[in-house]
Design an enzyme around this catalytic site. Structure first.
Site, mmCIF file in Angstrom:
data_model
loop_
_atom_site.group_PDB
_atom_site.id
_atom_site.type_symbol
_atom_site.label_atom_id
_atom_site.label_comp_id
_atom_site.label_asym_id
_atom_site.label_seq_id
_atom_site.Cartn_x
_atom_site.Cartn_y
_atom_site.Cartn_z
ATOM 1 N N LEU A 18 0.828 -1.211 0.000
ATOM 2 C CA LEU A 18 0.000 0.000 0.000
ATOM 3 C C LEU A 18 0.861 1.259 0.000
ATOM 4 C CD1 LEU A 18 -2.880 1.045 -0.012
ATOM 5 C CD2 LEU A 18 -2.826 1.087 2.488
ATOM 6 N N ILE A 436 20.739 19.132 18.573
ATOM 7 C CA ILE A 436 20.073 18.032 19.276
ATOM 8 C C ILE A 436 20.717 16.678 18.976
ATOM 9 C CG2 ILE A 436 17.819 16.977 19.733
ATOM 10 C CD1 ILE A 436 18.137 19.903 20.666
ATOM 11 N N SER A 438 21.513 14.800 15.618
ATOM 12 C CA SER A 438 21.739 14.288 14.267
ATOM 13 C C SER A 438 21.920 15.423 13.277
ATOM 14 C CB SER A 438 20.564 13.413 13.830
ATOM 15 O OG SER A 438 19.373 14.155 13.843
ATOM 16 N N GLU A 489 25.633 11.613 14.524
ATOM 17 C CA GLU A 489 24.812 10.380 14.442
ATOM 18 C C GLU A 489 24.763 9.746 13.052
ATOM 19 O OE1 GLU A 489 20.955 10.714 16.413
ATOM 20 O OE2 GLU A 489 21.718 12.201 17.811
ATOM 21 N N ASP A 604 18.173 11.090 25.113
ATOM 22 C CA ASP A 604 16.892 11.539 24.558
ATOM 23 C C ASP A 604 15.711 10.766 25.121
ATOM 24 O OD1 ASP A 604 18.099 13.356 22.760
ATOM 25 O OD2 ASP A 604 18.556 11.721 21.374
ATOM 26 N N GLU A 610 4.378 10.438 25.535
ATOM 27 C CA GLU A 610 3.384 9.588 24.890
ATOM 28 C C GLU A 610 3.144 8.290 25.647
ATOM 29 O OE1 GLU A 610 5.342 9.225 20.967
ATOM 30 O OE2 GLU A 610 5.130 7.088 21.300
ATOM 31 N N HIS A 646 16.442 15.430 25.915
ATOM 32 C CA HIS A 646 15.717 16.139 24.870
ATOM 33 C C HIS A 646 14.339 15.520 24.720
ATOM 34 C CE1 HIS A 646 14.470 17.679 21.037
ATOM 35 N NE2 HIS A 646 14.375 16.467 20.574
ATOM 36 N N HIS A 699 10.955 21.042 11.407
ATOM 37 C CA HIS A 699 9.953 20.300 10.634
ATOM 38 C C HIS A 699 9.647 20.981 9.314
ATOM 39 C CE1 HIS A 699 9.301 19.180 14.886
ATOM 40 N NE2 HIS A 699 9.388 17.981 14.350
HETATM 41 N N1 GLN Z 1 19.321 12.861 19.093
HETATM 42 C C1 GLN Z 1 18.228 12.597 18.230
HETATM 43 C C2 GLN Z 1 18.416 13.322 16.914
HETATM 44 O O1 GLN Z 1 18.946 14.382 16.904
HETATM 45 C C3 GLN Z 1 16.920 13.017 18.848
HETATM 46 C C4 GLN Z 1 15.744 12.731 17.969
HETATM 47 C C5 GLN Z 1 14.430 12.788 18.658
HETATM 48 O O2 GLN Z 1 14.310 13.088 19.827
HETATM 49 N N2 GLN Z 1 13.377 12.476 17.968
HETATM 50 O O3 GLN Z 1 18.031 12.850 15.879
HETATM 51 ZN ZN ZN Z 2 13.233 15.623 19.134
#
Ligand code: GLN
Ligand code: ZN
Length: 762
Positions: A18, A436, A438, A489, A604, A610, A646, A699
């Site tokens: 799909l 953060i 990556s 990363e 992280d 959630e 994070h 984003h």
């Molecule tokens: N250290 C991760 C990154 O920078 C954190 C990603 C996340 O929290 N979704 O990709």
């Molecule tokens: Zn994040």
């Protein structure tokens, strides 16, 4: 006869058919007919699989090209105005536009919001309500699919999201009114749907009301009563109301009093509901006992389930008993058949969607006395073998967990003392800059990883490739003027998978995909045994990166709650136990990173929020173990070592105390889109440690300029003590391209520099 019924089957296909077809359609590589024929094939194959397995009541309309809530929006004609729908049937492209937004061809509309479906990792499209909202029948999908199956000789049970759940999950986007005031109008459309299905020859309709798993307000309770009083009067069709994802708790009485023909309960999460509900339902009402776990992957204990069912059978008899999965099998991978890398022993412990069908058919027949002895015996053997297996039990791990003491949950000193030591050691300027973790996972990076995995690139070549990536990343950060660096990363596929592959007790599937949203599917690892770390997992790369610079390098790990939350977990011990084992493994990694010379380490916890249970009453227990497991992870290092965490999240209001109780030296959060509004909870609570409110919305491909970021930072500086503010993006940058990331990061570093000047001058 006891009926074996299913609530929903995964629609994505055994090989993600799909996804492939839908994405090809979006790109213009497949025409609409091509996409629709994939849909037809998938539905047909799913119905036939269920029929072959012996399922008596097979669902339809559980298929979707995107999302079942979005399908309901189309069915009841609840299309947000910006998509320019002018009545008639909602077409496929309008449906996709709502999900994905649309730009070009004279159209420009942002996508509808998407959010988590209860406490699963599935995301639905959020319905929108305005004072103008009016419902009308606007799609034929549910009717077409019923006919389609009927032509194949299968009289299905169409599935709908119930009206009260639908209204509860949507949001008022304009005006100020009570969503439930729309109920009357909405139920009118459901009446039409039911009548039409009845005229097509449907015997049953399944109406999902998982709101029964939440704390319900008086207004919601009244709405449920009113809705089903009306719907039960539609002639010629039997209604099954389904609850899943939780026990019924305070909603039990309301649930059993609904004037419908069948009720489905989640007997995995609500085992204690079975007896009282069976005793209470009206004598014309059937009860579907959802006893096969729809969202985990372990084989059901058939003997135990059978004895549970016998109690219900005694109360209801064969005519009013149904057996089902606890929830739709949408949340399970499709089939174990294609998993060639999982050995036979391990396979015998598991059940994916197809295997779950066999289990529920076995149980329905067995409840009537026809016990497939061979299946029962092999299930018993598999379970016994799993319980005793040396692959699961590691005494050293258990001993270590048993030996945890209060001291293991606390850093040497309280934050103020730690901060003093850390600041002396790190010597960072005010408003220190960092990211953060990556950096963009370019085509090159992904290709090299794939080539290495396939054996087409040697270990040495791959290491050299990664070293080069790290060198470039370090040099770039130094040139830009970053204060705390990251290695980027590049070696990681995914923040959970990377660590899962290195920890014992984790297993991976080849094809175990589960829909997360639209065409995004995830392949959660399976935590099957005691978890431990046998050797360092990240030290090599972090140490190498640190060797390239005099600036502090930040080690980068995934926290225990996230490691557990994004996996299929063991069902033979509580999550709160499993998480301790994971925490100890990651704790060891922090200690090793410290020993290797890393002065700051980030852990992280993207999934912390959630994991919150659906009912408020269950929150404290969760927050207690979640917070503790982070502290256990972070408390092995000395005061001088700065621990960061994070969270990609935005809403902290109701959990801010727990966030503070994690006691990370610094937390980075997502705040740029909300213009720092999300900082409110930290301000009100007077969050005591350091905080990095995101100033760059990762984003979006948009490059924010320096001035915008300064404005955001000034907002933060107005409400937080300047010496505790960090400057960083909202989240990791792996999904972005360098072309946007480079200028955006430079603007960010420059913004911090300017802020230092203006703050000093003031
Ligand atoms: N250290 C991760 C990154 O920078 C954190 C990603 C996340 O929290 N979704 O990709
Ligand atoms: Zn994040």
């Amino acid at each position: 006869m006891t009926i074996a019924q299913n609530l929903g089957f995964p629609r994505i296909g055994e090989r993600r058919e799909l996804k492939k077809a839908t994405e090809a359609y979006w790109k213009g590589d497949l025409d609409r007919k091509g996409l629709e024929s994939t849909g037809t094939e998938l539905r047909q194959s799913n119905w036939e699989k269920q029929k072959a397995a012996g399922v008596d009541l097979i669902p339809s309309n559980d298929f979707s090209y995107y999302d079942q809530v979005l399908d309901m929006m189309c069915l009841v004609g609840n299309i947000p105005e910006r998509f320019g729908w002018s009545g008639g049937n909602v077409d496929l492209d309008t449906m996709f536009a709502i999900a994905r937004g649309i730009q070009g061809g004279g159209k420009d509309a942002i996508a509808a919001e998407m959010t988590k479906w209860f406490d699963t990792n599935y995301h639905y499209i959020v319905p929108e309500f305005t004072p103008k909202t009016q419902f009308s029948l606007a799609s034929t999908k549910v009717f077409d699919e019923f006919d389609e199956a009927k032509k194949l000789g299968i009289t299905t049970k169409p599935v709908l999201v119930g009206p009260v759940t639908y209204l509860t999950l949507g949001k008022v986007t304009e005006g100020d009114f009570d969503k439930l005031s729309l109920l009357d109008d909405l139920v009118g459309v459901y009446e039409q749907i039911l009548s039409k299905l009845a005229s097509q020859g449907a015997e049953w309709v399944q109406i999902d009301e998982p709101v029964f798993s939440l704390d319900l307000s008086k207004a919601q309770q009244d709405a449920l009563r009113a809705a089903y009083d009306r719907l039960s009067k539609v002639a010629g069709i039997k209604i099954m109301v389904a609850n899943y994802f939780n026990d019924l708790a305070d909603n039990r009485e309301l649930f059993t009093s609904l004037p419908v023909d069948a009720l489905h309960l989640d007997a995995v999460r609500g085992a204690e509901d079975i007896e009282p509900v069976a005793a209470r339902v009206g004598d014309k009402t059937s009860l579907s006992v959802g006893i096969v776990d729809g969202r985990n992957i372990w084989a059901t204990d058939l003997e135990k389930s059978l004895s549970t069912l016998k109690t219900a059978h005694g109360e209801l008899g064969s005519d009013r008993l149904m057996v089902g999965p606890a929830c739709s099998l949408l949340h399970s991978p499709v089939t174990l058949r294609s998993e060639e890398k999982i050995d036979a022993e391990f396979k015998s412990w598991l059940a994916f969607a197809e295997e779950k069908l066999d289990e529920l058919v076995f149980l329905a027949r067995a409840a009537d006395g026809q016990v497939d002895q061979q299946k029962l015996a092999s299930n018993k053997e598999a379970l016994a073998n799993r319980a005793e297996s040396a692959r699961i039990h590691d005494e050293a791990v258990q001993r270590r967990v048993a030996g945890i003491t209060a001291k293991d949950y606390a850093r040497g000193s309280a934050y103020p003392e730690r901060a003093r030591k850390q600041h002396t050691k790190l010597g960072l300027p005010a408003f220190p800059t960092t990211t953060i973790g990556s950096f963009p996972q370019t085509q090159d990076v992904r290709q090299a990883r794939a080539a290495h995995k396939k054996g087409k690139m040697s270990d040495a070549e791959y290491d050299a490739f990664l070293e080069k990536q790290i060198q470039d990343a370090v040099k770039m950060q130094e040139d830009m003027g970053f204060d705390m660096l990251v290695h980027g990363e590049f070696e990681r596929n995914d923040m959970v998978e990377y660590f899962g592959e290195k920890l014992s007790g984790y297993a991976f599937t080849q094809f175990g995909w589960v829909q997360s949203y639209g065409t995004r599917y995830v392949k959660p690892p399976i935590i099957y045994g005691d978890v431990s770390r046998s050797e360092p997992m990240t030290v090599k790369w972090s140490k190498y990166a640190q060797s390239l610079t005099d600036k502090p390098m930040k080690g980068m790990l995934t926290g225990p709650v996230t490691m557990v939350q994004w996996a299929f977990v063991r069902d033979d011990q509580p999550r709160s136990e499993t998480v301790k084992q994971v925490a100890l493994g990651i704790r060891d990694e922090l200690v090793d990173l410290e020993a290797a010379g890393l002065a700051a380490i980030q852990c992280d916890e993207a999934a912390f929020r959630e994991g919150l249970p659906l009912r408020r009453a269950d929150w404290d227990a969760y927050l207690d173990w979640a917070t503790k497991s982070f502290r256990l992870t972070a408390s092995g290092v000395r005061d001088e070592t700065q621990v960061h965490t994070h969270m990609c999240y935005s809403e902290f209001n109701d959990i801010i105390e727990s966030i503070a109780a994690m006691d990370a030296d610094c937390i980075s959060i997502e705040t740029s889109r909300s213009q720092m509004e999300l900082l409110d909870s930290f301000v009100k609570f007077q969050y005591p440690n350091e905080i990095g409110p995101g100033v760059y919305d990762i984003h979006s491909p948009r490059v924010p300029n320096k001035q915008e970021m300064i404005q955001l930072l000034e907002k933060a500086r107005d409400v937080l003590p300047a010496e505790r503010i960090w400057v960083n993006p909202d989240c990791g940058l792996k999904t972005r391209g360098w072309a946007e990331v480079k200028p955006a990061l430079q603007h960010m570093v420059d913004a911090a520099k300017e802020l230092r000047e203006t703050t000093k001058a003031a």
